[in-house]
Design a protein around this motif. Structure first.
Motif, PDB file in Angstrom:
ATOM      1  N   THR A 128       0.821  -1.209   0.000  1.00 49.17           N
ATOM      2  CA  THR A 128       0.000   0.000   0.000  1.00 49.17           C
ATOM      3  C   THR A 128       0.860   1.267   0.000  1.00 49.17           C
ATOM      4  OG1 THR A 128      -0.043   0.197   2.404  1.00 49.17           O
ATOM      5  CG2 THR A 128      -1.668  -1.290   1.394  1.00 49.17           C
ATOM      6  N   PRO A 129       0.223   2.440  -0.118  1.00 48.85           N
ATOM      7  CA  PRO A 129       0.982   3.690   0.010  1.00 48.85           C
ATOM      8  C   PRO A 129       1.741   3.799   1.328  1.00 48.85           C
ATOM      9  CG  PRO A 129      -1.132   4.139  -1.000  1.00 48.85           C
ATOM     10  CD  PRO A 129      -1.165   2.698  -0.582  1.00 48.85           C
ATOM     11  N   LEU A 130       1.207   3.239   2.410  1.00 47.07           N
ATOM     12  CA  LEU A 130       1.943   3.229   3.677  1.00 47.07           C
ATOM     13  C   LEU A 130       3.261   2.492   3.522  1.00 47.07           C
ATOM     14  CD1 LEU A 130       2.362   3.516   6.743  1.00 47.07           C
ATOM     15  CD2 LEU A 130       0.969   1.447   7.021  1.00 47.07           C
ATOM     16  N   HIS A 131       3.225   1.315   2.895  1.00 44.67           N
ATOM     17  CA  HIS A 131       4.453   0.550   2.713  1.00 44.67           C
ATOM     18  C   HIS A 131       5.437   1.303   1.821  1.00 44.67           C
ATOM     19  CE1 HIS A 131       1.484  -2.914   3.440  1.00 44.67           C
ATOM     20  NE2 HIS A 131       2.182  -2.721   4.541  1.00 44.67           N
ATOM     21  N   PHE A 132       4.902   2.011   0.808  1.00 38.52           N
ATOM     22  CA  PHE A 132       5.794   2.768  -0.066  1.00 38.52           C
ATOM     23  C   PHE A 132       6.501   3.880   0.704  1.00 38.52           C
ATOM     24  CE2 PHE A 132       6.544   6.206  -3.204  1.00 38.52           C
ATOM     25  CZ  PHE A 132       7.507   5.543  -3.948  1.00 38.52           C
ATOM     26  N   GLN A 133       5.795   4.527   1.622  1.00 38.33           N
ATOM     27  CA  GLN A 133       6.449   5.544   2.444  1.00 38.33           C
ATOM     28  C   GLN A 133       7.578   4.930   3.286  1.00 38.33           C
ATOM     29  OE1 GLN A 133       3.606   8.873   3.982  1.00 38.33           O
ATOM     30  NE2 GLN A 133       2.393   6.995   3.866  1.00 38.33           N
TER      31      GLN A 133
ATOM     32  N   ALA B 125      -4.375   5.659  -8.887  1.00 37.35           N
ATOM     33  CA  ALA B 125      -4.357   6.627  -9.990  1.00 37.35           C
ATOM     34  C   ALA B 125      -3.626   7.891  -9.548  1.00 37.35           C
ATOM     35  CB  ALA B 125      -5.778   6.976 -10.416  1.00 37.35           C
ATOM     36  N   PRO B 126      -2.796   8.471 -10.400  1.00 37.13           N
ATOM     37  CA  PRO B 126      -2.074   9.691 -10.010  1.00 37.13           C
ATOM     38  C   PRO B 126      -3.032  10.851  -9.748  1.00 37.13           C
ATOM     39  CG  PRO B 126      -1.771   9.244 -12.344  1.00 37.13           C
ATOM     40  CD  PRO B 126      -2.457   8.058 -11.775  1.00 37.13           C
TER      41      PRO B 126
ATOM     42  N   TRP C  31       1.761  11.789  -7.281  1.00 40.01           N
ATOM     43  CA  TRP C  31       0.952  11.196  -6.228  1.00 40.01           C
ATOM     44  C   TRP C  31       1.216  11.897  -4.901  1.00 40.01           C
ATOM     45  CZ3 TRP C  31       3.188   8.141 -10.022  1.00 40.01           C
ATOM     46  CH2 TRP C  31       2.349   7.229 -10.681  1.00 40.01           C
ATOM     47  N   PRO C  32       0.224  12.043  -4.035  1.00 38.61           N
ATOM     48  CA  PRO C  32       0.446  12.608  -2.700  1.00 38.61           C
ATOM     49  C   PRO C  32       1.218  11.635  -1.812  1.00 38.61           C
ATOM     50  CG  PRO C  32      -1.819  11.860  -2.928  1.00 38.61           C
ATOM     51  CD  PRO C  32      -1.196  11.726  -4.289  1.00 38.61           C
ATOM     52  N   VAL C  33       1.974  12.199  -0.873  1.00 37.92           N
ATOM     53  CA  VAL C  33       2.727  11.419   0.102  1.00 37.92           C
ATOM     54  C   VAL C  33       2.375  11.983   1.478  1.00 37.92           C
ATOM     55  CG1 VAL C  33       5.004  10.570   0.760  1.00 37.92           C
ATOM     56  CG2 VAL C  33       4.575  11.217  -1.606  1.00 37.92           C
ATOM     57  N   PRO C  34       1.528  11.309   2.261  1.00 31.81           N
ATOM     58  CA  PRO C  34       1.026  11.884   3.514  1.00 31.81           C
ATOM     59  C   PRO C  34       2.107  12.363   4.480  1.00 31.81           C
ATOM     60  CG  PRO C  34      -0.283   9.979   2.922  1.00 31.81           C
ATOM     61  CD  PRO C  34       0.851  10.032   1.932  1.00 31.81           C
ATOM     62  N   LEU C  35       3.254  11.703   4.507  1.00 30.15           N
ATOM     63  CA  LEU C  35       4.315  12.149   5.416  1.00 30.15           C
ATOM     64  C   LEU C  35       4.796  13.556   5.099  1.00 30.15           C
ATOM     65  CD1 LEU C  35       6.748   9.135   6.040  1.00 30.15           C
ATOM     66  CD2 LEU C  35       5.612  10.551   7.770  1.00 30.15           C
ATOM     67  N   TRP C  36       4.725  13.930   3.827  1.00 27.47           N
ATOM     68  CA  TRP C  36       5.171  15.262   3.387  1.00 27.47           C
ATOM     69  C   TRP C  36       4.024  15.888   2.582  1.00 27.47           C
ATOM     70  CZ3 TRP C  36       8.501  10.951   2.560  1.00 27.47           C
ATOM     71  CH2 TRP C  36       9.593  10.886   3.425  1.00 27.47           C
TER      72      TRP C  36
ATOM     73  N   VAL D 237       8.909  15.978  -5.346  1.00 27.35           N
ATOM     74  CA  VAL D 237       8.931  17.358  -5.824  1.00 27.35           C
ATOM     75  C   VAL D 237       7.909  18.165  -5.019  1.00 27.35           C
ATOM     76  CG1 VAL D 237       9.613  16.688  -8.162  1.00 27.35           C
ATOM     77  CG2 VAL D 237       7.177  16.942  -7.603  1.00 27.35           C
ATOM     78  N   ARG D 238       7.992  19.478  -5.127  1.00 25.02           N
ATOM     79  CA  ARG D 238       7.008  20.336  -4.466  1.00 25.02           C
ATOM     80  C   ARG D 238       5.642  20.155  -5.134  1.00 25.02           C
ATOM     81  NH1 ARG D 238       7.722  21.962   0.322  1.00 25.02           N
ATOM     82  NH2 ARG D 238       9.909  22.209  -0.314  1.00 25.02           N
TER      83      ARG D 238
END
Length: 200
Positions: free
Chosen positions: A7-12, A70-71, A89-94, A115-116
């Protein structure tokens, strides 16, 4: 964890694992924020590496879509004479950053980094003192201290920039030579600043 979807959590956790060599304290804080153990972070990285090297694995962009969905943004980019596509894609940590994958016209992945976010305001970068870990991205440092010279990274997913900058905005407040330009090398992991070292 091995039998669960990636999941996105694992990707972080994969992003953090690569940053731990430079910023173990920040990574530890982020890991606690995510509520995961050190062993879970290691396992996420192991699974990611297995996906990268699977003999019949997905394409790079297919892998990101399967993990991140989806992006959030798709946009065309003109780079030289080529029309490329950027997926973000959004990254919740940042929250102010996005994970960007840049695709060549043939669909191959040219670049993948943080990226910003579109419309987000980046930090004000005027001196080396402004370059705090995790505060800015490769392109932001390159623009602020042009002409910055790209250098070979020390490992995959790492970048380096060499540039000249003053140490501090107010020489009178400390080192009397702080306002003189000095040479620096900045290290980035997944496009995010990790450390800055003076080289002369």
């Amino acid at each position: 964890m091995a039998g669960t979807p990636f999941t996105p959590l694992h990707f972080q956790l994969v992003l953090l694992r690569r940053m731990a060599d430079h910023q173990p304290g920040l990574v530890e804080d982020a890991r606690h924020e995510l509520g995961v153990s050190l062993s879970e972070m290691r396992e996420a990285n192991r699974r990611w590496q297995a996906m990268l090297h699977a003999p019949r694995g997905r394409s790079a962009v297919g892998r990101y879509r399967s993990v991140l969905g989806a992006p959030e943004v798709r946009e065309r980019r003109r780079i030289g004479d080529l029309d490329c596509e950027a997926l973000l894609w959004p990254v919740p940590l940042w929250p102010a950053l996005r994970f960007e994958v840049l695709l060549a016209p043939n669909g191959a992945v040219w670049n993948e980094w943080l990226v910003r976010a579109p419309g987000a305001t980046g930090p004000r970068l005027e001196t080396a003192a402004d370059l705090r870990p995790w505060s800015c991205t490769v392109d932001e440092v390159a623009r602020a201290f042009a002409p910055a010279r790209p250098m070979e990274g020390t490992a995959p997913t790492r970048w380096r920039l060499a540039f000249a900058a003053r140490q501090d905005a107010d020489p009178a407040a400390g080192d009397p030579a702080a306002g003189d330009p000095r040479r620096w090398v900045a290290d980035f992991t997944w496009g995010l600043l990790q450390r800055v070292d003076e080289t002369g």
